[in-house]
Design a protein around this motif. Sequence first.
Motif, PDB file in Angstrom:
ATOM      1  N   LEU A   1       0.823  -1.212   0.000  1.00 23.96           N
ATOM      2  CA  LEU A   1       0.000   0.000   0.000  1.00 23.96           C
ATOM      3  C   LEU A   1       0.854   1.258   0.000  1.00 23.96           C
ATOM      4  O   LEU A   1       0.515   2.246  -0.665  1.00 23.96           O
ATOM      5  N   ALA A   2       1.973   1.232   0.724  1.00 21.44           N
ATOM      6  CA  ALA A   2       2.872   2.392   0.739  1.00 21.44           C
ATOM      7  C   ALA A   2       3.472   2.629  -0.636  1.00 21.44           C
ATOM      8  O   ALA A   2       3.616   3.782  -1.080  1.00 21.44           O
ATOM      9  N   ALA A   3       3.818   1.545  -1.329  1.00 20.13           N
ATOM     10  CA  ALA A   3       4.376   1.684  -2.677  1.00 20.13           C
ATOM     11  C   ALA A   3       3.321   2.184  -3.659  1.00 20.13           C
ATOM     12  O   ALA A   3       3.608   3.029  -4.517  1.00 20.13           O
ATOM     13  N   ILE A   4       2.115   1.675  -3.550  1.00 20.70           N
ATOM     14  CA  ILE A   4       1.024   2.135  -4.421  1.00 20.70           C
ATOM     15  C   ILE A   4       0.719   3.601  -4.156  1.00 20.70           C
ATOM     16  O   ILE A   4       0.468   4.381  -5.082  1.00 20.70           O
ATOM     17  N   ASP A   5       0.755   3.988  -2.879  1.00 21.11           N
ATOM     18  CA  ASP A   5       0.437   5.356  -2.488  1.00 21.11           C
ATOM     19  C   ASP A   5       1.469   6.348  -3.000  1.00 21.11           C
ATOM     20  O   ASP A   5       1.120   7.401  -3.548  1.00 21.11           O
ATOM     21  N   GLN A   6       2.755   6.030  -2.841  1.00 25.47           N
ATOM     22  CA  GLN A   6       3.826   6.934  -3.269  1.00 25.47           C
ATOM     23  C   GLN A   6       4.959   6.115  -3.892  1.00 25.47           C
ATOM     24  O   GLN A   6       6.010   5.900  -3.272  1.00 25.47           O
ATOM     25  N   PRO A   7       4.749   5.645  -5.116  1.00 26.77           N
ATOM     26  CA  PRO A   7       5.740   4.755  -5.748  1.00 26.77           C
ATOM     27  C   PRO A   7       7.111   5.387  -5.932  1.00 26.77           C
ATOM     28  O   PRO A   7       8.120   4.675  -5.958  1.00 26.77           O
ATOM     29  N   GLU A   8       7.161   6.708  -6.028  1.00 26.50           N
ATOM     30  CA  GLU A   8       8.449   7.377  -6.227  1.00 26.50           C
ATOM     31  C   GLU A   8       9.355   7.271  -5.013  1.00 26.50           C
ATOM     32  O   GLU A   8      10.575   7.520  -5.111  1.00 26.50           O
ATOM     33  N   THR A   9       8.812   6.870  -3.860  1.00 23.46           N
ATOM     34  CA  THR A   9       9.615   6.774  -2.641  1.00 23.46           C
ATOM     35  C   THR A   9      10.148   5.358  -2.397  1.00 23.46           C
ATOM     36  O   THR A   9      10.899   5.151  -1.446  1.00 23.46           O
ATOM     37  N   VAL A  10       9.770   4.400  -3.244  1.00 20.92           N
ATOM     38  CA  VAL A  10      10.119   3.001  -3.014  1.00 20.92           C
ATOM     39  C   VAL A  10      11.076   2.510  -4.092  1.00 20.92           C
ATOM     40  O   VAL A  10      10.767   2.537  -5.280  1.00 20.92           O
ATOM     41  N   GLN A  11      12.250   2.070  -3.641  1.00 17.03           N
ATOM     42  CA  GLN A  11      13.262   1.565  -4.555  1.00 17.03           C
ATOM     43  C   GLN A  11      13.019   0.106  -4.919  1.00 17.03           C
ATOM     44  O   GLN A  11      13.278  -0.323  -6.044  1.00 17.03           O
ATOM     45  N   ALA A  12      12.546  -0.667  -3.964  1.00 19.19           N
ATOM     46  CA  ALA A  12      12.265  -2.083  -4.172  1.00 19.19           C
ATOM     47  C   ALA A  12      11.410  -2.581  -3.016  1.00 19.19           C
ATOM     48  O   ALA A  12      11.320  -1.933  -1.972  1.00 19.19           O
ATOM     49  N   LEU A  13      10.791  -3.751  -3.209  1.00 18.42           N
ATOM     50  CA  LEU A  13       9.957  -4.371  -2.181  1.00 18.42           C
ATOM     51  C   LEU A  13      10.440  -5.798  -1.916  1.00 18.42           C
ATOM     52  O   LEU A  13      10.773  -6.533  -2.853  1.00 18.42           O
ATOM     53  N   ILE A  14      10.468  -6.175  -0.646  1.00 23.42           N
ATOM     54  CA  ILE A  14      10.724  -7.558  -0.255  1.00 23.42           C
ATOM     55  C   ILE A  14       9.594  -7.947   0.686  1.00 23.42           C
ATOM     56  O   ILE A  14       9.409  -7.334   1.741  1.00 23.42           O
ATOM     57  N   LEU A  15       8.817  -8.964   0.290  1.00 29.94           N
ATOM     58  CA  LEU A  15       7.588  -9.308   0.998  1.00 29.94           C
ATOM     59  C   LEU A  15       7.622 -10.759   1.454  1.00 29.94           C
ATOM     60  O   LEU A  15       8.122 -11.636   0.753  1.00 29.94           O
ATOM     61  N   ARG A  16       7.039 -10.997   2.639  1.00 32.08           N
ATOM     62  CA  ARG A  16       6.949 -12.355   3.186  1.00 32.08           C
ATOM     63  C   ARG A  16       5.536 -12.597   3.696  1.00 32.08           C
ATOM     64  O   ARG A  16       4.954 -11.754   4.352  1.00 32.08           O
ATOM     65  N   GLY A  17       4.981 -13.761   3.348  1.00 33.70           N
ATOM     66  CA  GLY A  17       3.645 -14.103   3.848  1.00 33.70           C
ATOM     67  C   GLY A  17       2.606 -13.103   3.394  1.00 33.70           C
ATOM     68  O   GLY A  17       2.013 -12.401   4.203  1.00 33.70           O
ATOM     69  N   VAL A  18       2.350 -13.046   2.114  1.00 32.39           N
ATOM     70  CA  VAL A  18       1.508 -11.997   1.524  1.00 32.39           C
ATOM     71  C   VAL A  18       0.067 -12.077   2.030  1.00 32.39           C
ATOM     72  O   VAL A  18      -0.566 -13.141   2.019  1.00 32.39           O
ATOM     73  N   PHE A  19      -0.431 -10.925   2.458  1.00 34.04           N
ATOM     74  CA  PHE A  19      -1.823 -10.772   2.870  1.00 34.04           C
ATOM     75  C   PHE A  19      -2.391  -9.578   2.105  1.00 34.04           C
ATOM     76  O   PHE A  19      -1.903  -8.458   2.242  1.00 34.04           O
TER      77      PHE A  19
ATOM     78  N   ALA B   1       4.241  -1.291 -11.197  1.00 33.47           N
ATOM     79  CA  ALA B   1       4.682  -2.284 -12.182  1.00 33.47           C
ATOM     80  C   ALA B   1       6.186  -2.213 -12.437  1.00 33.47           C
ATOM     81  O   ALA B   1       6.822  -3.224 -12.745  1.00 33.47           O
ATOM     82  N   HIS B   2       6.772  -1.028 -12.284  1.00 38.25           N
ATOM     83  CA  HIS B   2       8.191  -0.822 -12.575  1.00 38.25           C
ATOM     84  C   HIS B   2       9.098  -1.104 -11.379  1.00 38.25           C
ATOM     85  O   HIS B   2      10.330  -1.132 -11.531  1.00 38.25           O
ATOM     86  N   ILE B   3       8.531  -1.318 -10.205  1.00 40.20           N
ATOM     87  CA  ILE B   3       9.334  -1.498  -8.995  1.00 40.20           C
ATOM     88  C   ILE B   3       9.702  -2.974  -8.834  1.00 40.20           C
ATOM     89  O   ILE B   3       8.825  -3.838  -8.858  1.00 40.20           O
ATOM     90  N   PRO B   4      10.994  -3.282  -8.673  1.00 39.89           N
ATOM     91  CA  PRO B   4      11.376  -4.691  -8.485  1.00 39.89           C
ATOM     92  C   PRO B   4      10.953  -5.196  -7.115  1.00 39.89           C
ATOM     93  O   PRO B   4      10.958  -4.449  -6.128  1.00 39.89           O
ATOM     94  N   GLY B   5      10.573  -6.472  -7.059  1.00 43.96           N
ATOM     95  CA  GLY B   5      10.142  -7.021  -5.791  1.00 43.96           C
ATOM     96  C   GLY B   5      10.403  -8.510  -5.691  1.00 43.96           C
ATOM     97  O   GLY B   5      10.442  -9.221  -6.701  1.00 43.96           O
ATOM     98  N   THR B   6      10.598  -8.969  -4.476  1.00 48.13           N
ATOM     99  CA  THR B   6      10.756 -10.391  -4.180  1.00 48.13           C
ATOM    100  C   THR B   6       9.665 -10.802  -3.204  1.00 48.13           C
ATOM    101  O   THR B   6       9.451 -10.131  -2.186  1.00 48.13           O
ATOM    102  N   ILE B   7       8.992 -11.908  -3.512  1.00 45.92           N
ATOM    103  CA  ILE B   7       7.910 -12.433  -2.677  1.00 45.92           C
ATOM    104  C   ILE B   7       8.346 -13.785  -2.134  1.00 45.92           C
ATOM    105  O   ILE B   7       8.684 -14.693  -2.900  1.00 45.92           O
ATOM    106  N   VAL B   8       8.344 -13.927  -0.820  1.00 46.65           N
ATOM    107  CA  VAL B   8       8.669 -15.192  -0.158  1.00 46.65           C
ATOM    108  C   VAL B   8       7.420 -15.665   0.576  1.00 46.65           C
ATOM    109  O   VAL B   8       6.834 -14.914   1.370  1.00 46.65           O
TER     110      VAL B   8
END
Length: 325
Positions: A118-136, A258-265
């Motif tokens: 949600l933070a990335a969707i809200d202000q994508p220009e502030t997020v360099q990448a996402l690393i997520l665990r246990g997606v809800f 869509a342009h932000i790299p991310g890893t989902i575990v």
Amino acid sequence: MKRLYPDIGCSDDGYLETGDGHTLYYEVSGNPDGIPVLYLHGGPGAGLSPNYKRFFDANRYRIIGFEQRGCGRSKPFGNLENNTTAHSLADIQRLRRHLNIDQWVVFGGSWGATLALLAAIDQPETVQALILRGVFLGRQQDRDWFLCPDGGGAQFFPEYYEQFVSRVPPPVTTEAICAHYQQEFAGNSDVSRLAALKRWYVWEERLSRVNLPPGTGDITAHYPIPLMTSLAKLECHYLANHCFIAENFILDNLHRIAHIPGTIVHGRYDMICKSDAAYQLHKSWECSDLLIVPEAGHSTSEPGIAYALCRATRDMSRFIREQKK
């Protein structure tokens, strides 16, 4: 190789006023010149675990953690007033500005993964990448997976589920469970209130790992009252209010990141957050990588999950350095 910053204890910590009755505890550690990474804890209400920094190389990262409204060392403890998803998103940006950070990696697990997206969707220009665990993803089906009789937890752990909902008037639904527990948490009897907090807390504990250590999830065991209180109250509060987001909001707005790299575990046998949510997120997000960890559930205490997260932060730091060349 000698570590430049061998002590990853707090190099800076403090409190940040929100201006609407809350004070947030935060801490900063690692390399002050490293890649800024924001760690978002789960729950809502879990607070920072003592060992959350273990996922990051302190030579490469400037590690930032804060405790969300109502939990941990943030004040007032257990307070639900002015405590919504929108408030948490505002807090994330408030902390970023306070630390003079233009862009950071956002790392979140479970509810923390929800907030990170949600933070990335809200202000994508502030997020360099996402690393997520246990997606809800906060949808009805995600809440039902955790709470309702047809959910994963109830189907795999029917005897534990029966204890969890034993006092909920029929028909037992996700909404009915939340309403019942909210009433119990607000009751005047300390004994009844603590018993309800414990039932909620133990339900989550029992679902958290594939193999529980002896005593974990035992309804007769003693658990920290502050952690039981914040986790149960805040989690129920957010689930009762549909996480304060529109149905399918995250998937409907993925085009913004869509342009932000991310890893989902995600653990294959996660009984708290359904694996299909991680898969659907990955399919809809072209810059994401998905790792389904076999023989693992929800918790970062499981070796496969912990290893995958350490590898993800290592690989992401290398990717970011390459992008800067």
